[in-house]
Design a protein around this motif. Structure first.
Motif, mmCIF file in Angstrom:
data_model
loop_
_atom_site.group_PDB
_atom_site.id
_atom_site.type_symbol
_atom_site.label_atom_id
_atom_site.label_comp_id
_atom_site.label_asym_id
_atom_site.label_seq_id
_atom_site.Cartn_x
_atom_site.Cartn_y
_atom_site.Cartn_z
ATOM 1 N N UNK A 12 0.853 -1.182 0.000
ATOM 2 C CA UNK A 12 0.000 0.000 0.000
ATOM 3 C C UNK A 12 0.889 1.232 0.000
ATOM 4 N N UNK A 13 0.381 2.304 -0.576
ATOM 5 C CA UNK A 13 1.136 3.547 -0.609
ATOM 6 C C UNK A 13 1.038 4.268 0.733
ATOM 7 N N UNK A 14 2.015 5.092 1.046
ATOM 8 C CA UNK A 14 1.925 5.893 2.274
ATOM 9 C C UNK A 14 0.630 6.701 2.298
ATOM 10 N N UNK A 15 0.004 6.725 3.463
ATOM 11 C CA UNK A 15 -1.281 7.389 3.609
ATOM 12 C C UNK A 15 -2.469 6.494 3.338
ATOM 13 N N UNK A 16 -2.211 5.317 2.818
ATOM 14 C CA UNK A 16 -3.280 4.388 2.482
ATOM 15 C C UNK A 16 -3.738 3.558 3.673
ATOM 16 N N UNK A 17 -4.639 2.627 3.394
ATOM 17 C CA UNK A 17 -5.232 1.795 4.441
ATOM 18 C C UNK A 17 -5.152 0.325 4.065
ATOM 19 N N UNK A 18 -5.109 -0.502 5.076
ATOM 20 C CA UNK A 18 -5.204 -1.946 4.925
ATOM 21 C C UNK A 18 -6.009 -2.489 6.094
ATOM 22 N N UNK A 78 -13.365 -13.905 14.280
ATOM 23 C CA UNK A 78 -12.334 -13.098 13.630
ATOM 24 C C UNK A 78 -12.007 -11.862 14.457
ATOM 25 N N UNK A 79 -10.775 -11.442 14.327
ATOM 26 C CA UNK A 79 -10.314 -10.186 14.916
ATOM 27 C C UNK A 79 -9.628 -9.406 13.797
ATOM 28 N N UNK A 80 -10.121 -8.223 13.534
ATOM 29 C CA UNK A 80 -9.586 -7.408 12.454
ATOM 30 C C UNK A 80 -8.756 -6.254 12.997
ATOM 31 N N UNK A 81 -7.801 -5.837 12.196
ATOM 32 C CA UNK A 81 -7.014 -4.652 12.500
ATOM 33 C C UNK A 81 -7.115 -3.713 11.295
ATOM 34 N N UNK A 82 -7.876 -2.653 11.469
ATOM 35 C CA UNK A 82 -7.999 -1.639 10.420
ATOM 36 C C UNK A 82 -6.868 -0.645 10.598
ATOM 37 N N UNK A 83 -6.052 -0.508 9.577
ATOM 38 C CA UNK A 83 -4.887 0.368 9.650
ATOM 39 C C UNK A 83 -5.053 1.493 8.632
ATOM 40 N N UNK A 84 -5.098 2.706 9.128
ATOM 41 C CA UNK A 84 -5.246 3.895 8.287
ATOM 42 C C UNK A 84 -4.004 4.772 8.380
ATOM 43 N N UNK A 85 -3.890 5.690 7.447
ATOM 44 C CA UNK A 85 -2.769 6.642 7.440
ATOM 45 C C UNK A 85 -1.438 5.915 7.595
ATOM 46 N N UNK A 86 -1.266 4.892 6.808
ATOM 47 C CA UNK A 86 -0.078 4.050 6.955
ATOM 48 C C UNK A 86 1.188 4.789 6.549
#
Length: 118
Positions: A12-18, A78-86
């Motif tokens: 993912x690009x910087x600033x993106x999310x996964x 399930x356990x999710x980890x939303x990552x923003x502003x990467x």
């Protein structure tokens, strides 16, 4: 047999999310916590966030506060980890791990690579 399987890593690009997902199996009660860790080659594994499956209480390390959100779906195990502003420094292999309340041992998944780069 207790098992954890991660999914959702990638580039993912910087600033993106996964969004990472950890699917657990084999647990016979919900008195355990699931945590996300990450590790860069040559460095120690570090904690990112965790959630208690029973009561939903969460904890975040400083690097994750304000950018990452951990959540659980007990119906899907399930356990999710939303990552923003990467950021590039978030690049690492991310592992989920479960620790029953009655144990001091963690059960680990195989890890999923997250790369933040333009």
């Amino acid at each position: 047999q207790l098992q954890l399987v991660e999914s959702g890593g990638g580039l993912v690009q910087p600033g993106g999310s996964l969004r990472l997902s950890c699917t657990t199996s084999g647990f016979t009660s919900d008195f355990y916590s699931v945590a996300w860790f990450r590790q860069v080659a040559g460095k120690e594994r570090e904690g990112v966030s965790c959630v208690h499956i029973r009561d939903g209480k969460t904890m975040y390390e400083d690097a994750a506060k304000g950018r990452f959100t951990i959540s659980r779906d007990n119906s899907k195990s399930t356990v999710d980890l939303q990552m923003n502003s990467l950021k590039p420094e978030d690049s690492a292999v991310y592992y989920c791990a479960a620790k029953p309340d009655s144990s001091s041992s963690y059960y680990w998944g195989q890890g999923t690579q997250v790369t933040v780069s333009s």
